[in-house]
Enzyme design. Structure first.
Site, short mmCIF file in Angstrom:
data_model
loop_
_atom_site.label_atom_id
_atom_site.label_comp_id
_atom_site.label_asym_id
_atom_site.label_seq_id
_atom_site.Cartn_x
_atom_site.Cartn_y
_atom_site.Cartn_z
N GLU A 107 0.80 -1.23 0.00
CA GLU A 107 0.00 0.00 0.00
C GLU A 107 0.83 1.28 0.00
O GLU A 107 0.58 2.21 0.76
CB GLU A 107 -1.02 -0.04 1.15
CG GLU A 107 -2.00 -1.19 0.93
CD GLU A 107 -2.87 -1.52 2.14
OE1 GLU A 107 -2.88 -0.76 3.12
OE2 GLU A 107 -3.56 -2.56 2.09
N GLU A 119 -6.30 -9.75 -3.23
CA GLU A 119 -7.12 -9.75 -2.00
C GLU A 119 -8.57 -9.57 -2.39
O GLU A 119 -9.11 -8.47 -2.30
CB GLU A 119 -6.67 -8.62 -1.07
CG GLU A 119 -5.20 -8.70 -0.68
CD GLU A 119 -4.78 -7.62 0.32
OE1 GLU A 119 -5.64 -6.96 0.93
OE2 GLU A 119 -3.56 -7.44 0.48
O1 9MR Z 1 -7.27 -9.32 7.00
C1 9MR Z 1 -6.26 -8.68 7.73
C2 9MR Z 1 -6.66 -8.56 9.19
O2 9MR Z 1 -6.72 -9.84 9.78
C3 9MR Z 1 -5.66 -7.69 9.93
O3 9MR Z 1 -6.13 -7.45 11.24
C4 9MR Z 1 -5.43 -6.38 9.21
C5 9MR Z 1 -4.34 -5.58 9.87
O4 9MR Z 1 -3.13 -6.26 9.82
O5 9MR Z 1 -5.04 -6.61 7.87
C6 9MR Z 1 -5.98 -7.32 7.13
O6 9MR Z 1 -5.50 -7.52 5.81
C7 9MR Z 1 -5.19 -6.37 5.04
C8 9MR Z 1 -3.99 -6.71 4.17
O7 9MR Z 1 -2.92 -7.14 4.97
C9 9MR Z 1 -3.59 -5.52 3.31
N1 9MR Z 1 -4.68 -5.02 2.55
C10 9MR Z 1 -5.93 -4.76 3.29
C11 9MR Z 1 -6.33 -6.00 4.08
C12 9MR Z 1 -7.65 -5.78 4.77
O8 9MR Z 1 -7.56 -4.78 5.70
#
Ligand code: 9MR
Length: 422
Positions: free
Chosen positions: A198, A296
């Site tokens: 990101e 994702e």
């Molecule tokens: O799904 C993920 C969740 O379990 C975590 O708490 C969160 C923070 O680390 O991140 C979520 O995954 C994210 C991903 O790593 C990057 N893109 C956005 C995703 C959804 O927030």
């Protein structure tokens, strides 16, 4: 007579007008584009598999029964895997169902959280890859190819407090250590990484260490594992909001020689989205001639039908696109999903309509099953989806089973000769 002809023509014209006004033209346009997508899926994702059956004198055997059963896809149909579902304290019956679905429905995986820096080193110096390794070992044992998410996360708040408290010099050292350690440790096991997740939404590392740190991290990883493909990965791209910004960012990274090897497109969909929007995004990003992955995918929609429709458009347009090499869902079960409404399996593991839609596409429409008899040249030929096959040949009361892989790199047609022992 002429009068009848005129009346007839008028009737046809009025029918045509009625059809046009009632949306017939739209239906026709939609059908045409579905046909086009289907044609490009066949062109891109299938190859010619020829099974040639001969006897011990190398003479063709006619009339043998040949069954081609696809056992896996070559294209990555993946999912994120949740840390908690691999821990010993999870309910055994839920874990068993979760793992069963993961291995039956997907052939690729990514750690949802276990490889993030805050997971592997919550406190400074206390590094543990236990969760990440457990998920990787399970993926390897079950034939799911893993991607690495994520070396770093550019958004400040996803960096744990001790990292935020480091001096620039300490931070640089810690970043180099982590990059080198991970890219070295997983060499040959994880073949691609999201490097700085990101980057369109944060500049934590550049703020503290200068713009060049981005180039440096890519380079450190490349030095530790020259074979890994290094991705950028971002959101608000599919919906078009930051598509131009993404293009600009990728172009400037490539212009200054950063070894970006792939483009990650997150697909957390929460607003209505059309196939045309998805197509436009992929076409725009394809200008870089780099592999694109939908990294994702999760769809939250007002109804199950709408969720299934958007999911179908995403999978179909992406699978039909020449630049796309894989699609990963961001989890699949409501009991272990950051956005339970996006999950395709409910808490009780009942599949939603979106799950059935995915299953129909991946294991029915895009799946090859052939049952035929060899012709006078001893041949059964099929246009088959790239992947792995179990080929069974039966002649008289003899049968031979062979495993065959058909990939885009295979010679075309790929001829597999099966010699019978008589
Ligand atoms: O799904 C993920 C969740 O379990 C975590 O708490 C969160 C923070 O680390 O991140 C979520 O995954 C994210 C991903 O790593 C990057 N893109 C956005 C995703 C959804 O927030």
């Amino acid at each position: 007579m002429r009068q009848w002809l005129v009346l007839g023509l008028l009737a046809i014209a009025s029918g045509l007008i009625h059809w046009l006004c009632s949306g017939g033209a739209q239906t026709m346009a939609a059908t045409t584009s579905a046909t086009k997508l289907d044609a490009s899926i066949r062109r891109l994702r299938t190859g010619d598999l020829v099974i040639r059956v001969v006897d011990s004198q190398q003479q063709p055997v006619a009339g043998a029964t040949v069954t081609l059963e696809q056992t896996a896809h070559d294209f990555d149909f993946g999912t994120a895997l949740s840390t908690q579902m691999f821990r010993p304290n999870v309910a055994a019956h839920e874990q068993a169902q979760y793992l069963q679905i993961a291995k039956q429905w997907f052939n690729a995986s990514v750690h949802e959280d276990a490889l993030k820096w805050y997971s592997t080193e919550p406190e400074q110096g206390q590094v543990s890859y236990a969760d990440a390794d457990r998920i990787l070992a399970w993926s390897e044992a079950n034939g799911l190819k893993m991607r690495g998410h994520t070396l770093f996360w550019a958004v400040e708040k996803w960096n744990q407090p001790w990292v935020r408290a480091l001096s620039p010099q300490e931070l640089r050292q810690a970043v180099e250590r982590r990059t080198t350690e991970i890219c070295h440790r997983y060499r040959g096991k994880i073949s691609e990484y999201d490097v700085l997740n990101e980057l369109l939404h944060g500049d934590f590392y550049q703020q503290r260490l200068g713009e060049g740190i981005v180039d440096q991290i890519f380079q450190w990883c490349r030095d530790a594992d020259p074979t890994a493909r290094l991705y950028v990965n971002d959101y608000d791209v599919l919906n078009g909001k930051l598509l131009d910004a993404y293009v600009h960012q990728i172009r400037s990274l490539l212009d200054r020689g950063v070894p970006v090897g792939g483009i990650g497109v997150q697909a957390h969909v929460r607003e209505p989205m059309t196939a045309a929007q998805i197509q436009h995004c992929l076409d725009t990003l394809a200008q870089f001639r780099l592999p694109i992955k939908i990294t994702e995918l999760g769809v939250v929609a007002a109804t199950e039908a709408e969720q299934a429709r958007i999911l179908k458009d995403l999978y179909t347009v992406a699978f039909a696109h020449p630049a796309v090499t894989g699609i990963l869902m961001w989890g699949f079960w409501a009991g272990a999903n950051w956005e339970p409404a996006a999950a395709i399996f409910k808490h009780n593991f009942e599949p939603t309509l979106a799950a059935r839609t995915y299953q129909d596409l991946v294991f029915n429409q895009w799946w090859t099953k052939v049952n035929g008899k060899t012709n006078s040249s001893g041949v059964v030929a099929a246009q088959a989806f790239f992947g792995r096959y179990q080929v069974t040949v039966r002649a008289g009361n003899h049968s031979t089973i062979r495993t065959v892989s058909l990939t885009p790199q295979s010679p075309m047609p790929q001829v597999v000769t099966i010699t019978l022992p008589f």
